[in-house]
Design an enzyme around this catalytic site. Structure first.
Site, PDB file in Angstrom:
ATOM      1  N   CYS A   1       0.871  -1.108   0.090  1.00 49.86           N
ATOM      2  CA  CYS A   1       0.002  -0.190   0.015  1.00 49.86           C
ATOM      3  C   CYS A   1       0.939   1.216  -0.032  1.00 49.86           C
ATOM      4  O   CYS A   1       1.803   1.400   0.847  1.00 49.86           O
ATOM      5  CB  CYS A   1      -0.879  -0.093   1.229  1.00 49.86           C
ATOM      6  SG  CYS A   1      -1.644   1.533   1.546  1.00 49.86           S
ATOM      7  N   GLU A   2       0.634   2.205  -0.986  1.00 49.81           N
ATOM      8  CA  GLU A   2       1.549   3.178  -0.765  1.00 49.81           C
ATOM      9  C   GLU A   2       1.275   4.219  -0.017  1.00 49.81           C
ATOM     10  O   GLU A   2       1.983   5.225   0.401  1.00 49.81           O
ATOM     11  CB  GLU A   2       1.279   4.000  -2.309  1.00 49.81           C
ATOM     12  CG  GLU A   2       0.087   4.726  -2.685  1.00 49.81           C
ATOM     13  CD  GLU A   2       0.100   5.338  -3.925  1.00 49.81           C
ATOM     14  OE1 GLU A   2      -0.367   6.771  -4.175  1.00 49.81           O
ATOM     15  OE2 GLU A   2       0.329   4.953  -4.857  1.00 49.81           O
ATOM     16  N   HIS A   3      -0.154   4.015   0.708  1.00 46.13           N
ATOM     17  CA  HIS A   3      -0.238   4.975   1.977  1.00 46.13           C
ATOM     18  C   HIS A   3       0.188   4.556   3.237  1.00 46.13           C
ATOM     19  O   HIS A   3       0.937   5.492   3.832  1.00 46.13           O
ATOM     20  CB  HIS A   3      -1.919   5.054   2.371  1.00 46.13           C
ATOM     21  CG  HIS A   3      -2.687   5.943   1.101  1.00 46.13           C
ATOM     22  ND1 HIS A   3      -3.912   5.233   0.774  1.00 46.13           N
ATOM     23  CD2 HIS A   3      -2.348   7.113   0.715  1.00 46.13           C
ATOM     24  CE1 HIS A   3      -4.273   6.021  -0.103  1.00 46.13           C
ATOM     25  NE2 HIS A   3      -3.526   7.095  -0.140  1.00 46.13           N
ATOM     26  N   HIS A   4       0.389   3.254   3.511  1.00 43.95           N
ATOM     27  CA  HIS A   4       0.840   2.717   4.649  1.00 43.95           C
ATOM     28  C   HIS A   4       2.357   1.821   4.637  1.00 43.95           C
ATOM     29  O   HIS A   4       2.804   1.550   5.711  1.00 43.95           O
ATOM     30  CB  HIS A   4      -0.054   2.124   5.534  1.00 43.95           C
ATOM     31  CG  HIS A   4      -1.483   2.705   5.661  1.00 43.95           C
ATOM     32  ND1 HIS A   4      -2.349   2.508   4.722  1.00 43.95           N
ATOM     33  CD2 HIS A   4      -1.839   3.612   6.518  1.00 43.95           C
ATOM     34  CE1 HIS A   4      -3.637   3.349   5.158  1.00 43.95           C
ATOM     35  NE2 HIS A   4      -3.184   3.991   6.295  1.00 43.95           N
TER      36      HIS A   4
ATOM     37  N   GLN B   1      -5.110   0.055  -4.857  1.00 42.64           N
ATOM     38  CA  GLN B   1      -5.584  -0.995  -5.375  1.00 42.64           C
ATOM     39  C   GLN B   1      -6.520  -0.755  -6.654  1.00 42.64           C
ATOM     40  O   GLN B   1      -6.395  -1.348  -7.690  1.00 42.64           O
ATOM     41  CB  GLN B   1      -6.363  -1.913  -4.458  1.00 42.64           C
ATOM     42  CG  GLN B   1      -7.210  -3.051  -5.000  1.00 42.64           C
ATOM     43  CD  GLN B   1      -8.106  -3.887  -3.788  1.00 42.64           C
ATOM     44  OE1 GLN B   1      -7.626  -3.926  -3.041  1.00 42.64           O
ATOM     45  NE2 GLN B   1      -9.039  -4.670  -4.487  1.00 42.64           N
TER      46      GLN B   1
ATOM     47  N   HIS C   1      -5.956  -5.905   2.996  1.00 42.33           N
ATOM     48  CA  HIS C   1      -4.985  -4.899   3.364  1.00 42.33           C
ATOM     49  C   HIS C   1      -4.491  -4.965   4.749  1.00 42.33           C
ATOM     50  O   HIS C   1      -5.314  -4.931   5.631  1.00 42.33           O
ATOM     51  CB  HIS C   1      -5.635  -3.512   3.085  1.00 42.33           C
ATOM     52  CG  HIS C   1      -5.866  -3.341   1.722  1.00 42.33           C
ATOM     53  ND1 HIS C   1      -5.306  -2.390   0.939  1.00 42.33           N
ATOM     54  CD2 HIS C   1      -6.632  -3.787   0.878  1.00 42.33           C
ATOM     55  CE1 HIS C   1      -5.745  -2.338  -0.240  1.00 42.33           C
ATOM     56  NE2 HIS C   1      -6.698  -3.214  -0.528  1.00 42.33           N
TER      57      HIS C   1
ATOM     58  N   CYS D   1      -3.144  -2.751   6.615  1.00 44.89           N
ATOM     59  CA  CYS D   1      -3.379  -1.584   7.236  1.00 44.89           C
ATOM     60  C   CYS D   1      -5.024  -1.666   8.021  1.00 44.89           C
ATOM     61  O   CYS D   1      -5.347  -1.187   9.057  1.00 44.89           O
ATOM     62  CB  CYS D   1      -3.398  -0.263   6.453  1.00 44.89           C
ATOM     63  SG  CYS D   1      -4.605  -0.337   5.143  1.00 44.89           S
TER      64      CYS D   1
END
Length: 118
Positions: A10-13, A51, A79, A81
């Protein structure tokens, strides 16, 4: 091709996302070996990803290279996260899809593709 298993991040977390992709296309002139579909999926999975964006990118890549009558991509993912931190909801999955051409526009073709990916 159904159940292409892979792991992305995940590019956020920057946490793992354990995913399964289902990819299909309705060929016109070109047909590729099924391993190429898995390679496209795994190629996009190597980057930090969102995603929804990855689902669309896979469909676009197949569409641009093969010029099929239609493309369908469905990704189901768990995910980390969501499962390891934050809401702590193990087993929760996000499902995204990108349907193009006759896979989107023809109700019978769309239903067949979605039925085969269940």
């Amino acid at each position: 091709m159904k159940n292409i298993r892979f792991v992305s991040f995940c590019e956020h977390h920057m946490l793992p996302v354990v995913e399964v992709a289902h990819v299909g296309y309705l060929p016109t002139d070109r047909v590729v070996g099924i391993s190429k579909l898995a390679r496209v999926v795994r190629g996009y999975a190597k980057r930090l990803q969102i995603q929804e964006k990855m689902t669309a990118e896979i469909a676009t890549a197949i569409e641009e290279v093969l010029h099929p009558a239609g493309v369908g991509v469905v990704i189901e993912a768990e995910h980390s996260c969501m499962t390891l931190r934050g809401i702590n909801a193990p087993g929760a999955k996000l499902t995204t899809s990108s349907l193009r051409g006759v896979v989107r526009d023809d109700p019978r073709t769309r239903e067949e593709f979605l039925r085969l990916t269940r």
